[in-house]
Design a protein around this motif. Structure first.
Motif, short mmCIF file in Angstrom:
data_model
loop_
_atom_site.label_atom_id
_atom_site.label_comp_id
_atom_site.label_asym_id
_atom_site.label_seq_id
_atom_site.Cartn_x
_atom_site.Cartn_y
_atom_site.Cartn_z
N GLN A 118 45.45 51.52 44.66
CA GLN A 118 44.53 50.42 44.92
C GLN A 118 44.44 49.49 43.73
O GLN A 118 44.28 49.93 42.58
CB GLN A 118 43.14 50.96 45.24
CG GLN A 118 42.08 49.89 45.44
CD GLN A 118 42.26 49.11 46.73
OE1 GLN A 118 42.48 49.69 47.78
NE2 GLN A 118 42.16 47.78 46.64
N VAL A 119 44.57 48.21 43.99
CA VAL A 119 44.34 47.17 42.99
C VAL A 119 43.21 46.29 43.51
O VAL A 119 43.28 45.77 44.62
CB VAL A 119 45.61 46.33 42.76
CG1 VAL A 119 45.29 45.11 41.89
CG2 VAL A 119 46.70 47.18 42.13
N THR A 120 42.17 46.15 42.69
CA THR A 120 41.04 45.32 43.06
C THR A 120 40.82 44.28 41.97
O THR A 120 40.68 44.64 40.80
CB THR A 120 39.76 46.16 43.24
OG1 THR A 120 40.00 47.17 44.23
CG2 THR A 120 38.60 45.29 43.68
N VAL A 121 40.80 43.02 42.37
CA VAL A 121 40.63 41.92 41.43
C VAL A 121 39.29 41.26 41.74
O VAL A 121 39.08 40.73 42.83
CB VAL A 121 41.77 40.90 41.53
CG1 VAL A 121 41.59 39.82 40.45
CG2 VAL A 121 43.12 41.58 41.39
N SER A 122 38.40 41.30 40.77
CA SER A 122 37.07 40.72 40.97
C SER A 122 37.05 39.27 40.49
O SER A 122 37.74 38.91 39.54
CB SER A 122 36.02 41.53 40.23
OG SER A 122 36.26 41.48 38.84
N SER A 123 36.24 38.47 41.15
CA SER A 123 36.17 37.04 40.80
C SER A 123 35.11 36.79 39.73
O SER A 123 34.33 37.66 39.37
CB SER A 123 35.85 36.22 42.04
OG SER A 123 34.66 36.68 42.63
#
Length: 123
Positions: A118-123
């Motif tokens: 899983q890759v999660t990119v937060s803004s």
């Protein structure tokens, strides 16, 4: 049978970087073109990039071109995906895959798949 194990996923802020790795169990690793795909919630699995048998050629989806790069180490039997300038839309489960075919963006051409990271990119 080829087993692929991804690692390196996680949570990162937009603009940041992550490096994914994929380790292969086969001693004939050099015979496989390696690809990376990703799947976001509710979306189809999509092509990210692929790399030729000896690593001399790579091809990327337009959405990641210039930001992502692939490399491989045929001695260590690993393939990596360096992801820079990450965007929230890069959030997905990332899969590595192997094929004996030539370089291709078609996911059904890939014979072996990892379990995903899983890759999660937060803004």
């Amino acid at each position: 049978q080829v087993q692929l194990v991804e690692s390196g996923g996680g949570l990162v802020q937009a603009g940041g970087s992550l490096r994914l790795s994929c380790a292969a169990s086969t001693r004939t690793f050099v015979n496989y073109v390696m690809g990376w795909f990703r799947q976001a919630p509710g979306k189809e699995r999509e092509f990210v990039g692929c790399i030729s048998w000896r690593g001399g050629n790579t091809f990327y989806a337009d959405s990641v071109k210039g930001r992502f790069s692939m490399s491989r180490d045929n001695v260590k039997r690993t393939v990596s995906l360096q992801m820079n300038s990450l965007k929230p839309e890069d959030t997905a489960v990332y899969y590595c895959a192997a094929t004996r075919d030539s370089m291709t963006t078609i996911k059904t051409a890939y014979d072996y798949w990892g379990q995903g990271t899983q890759v999660t990119v937060s803004s």
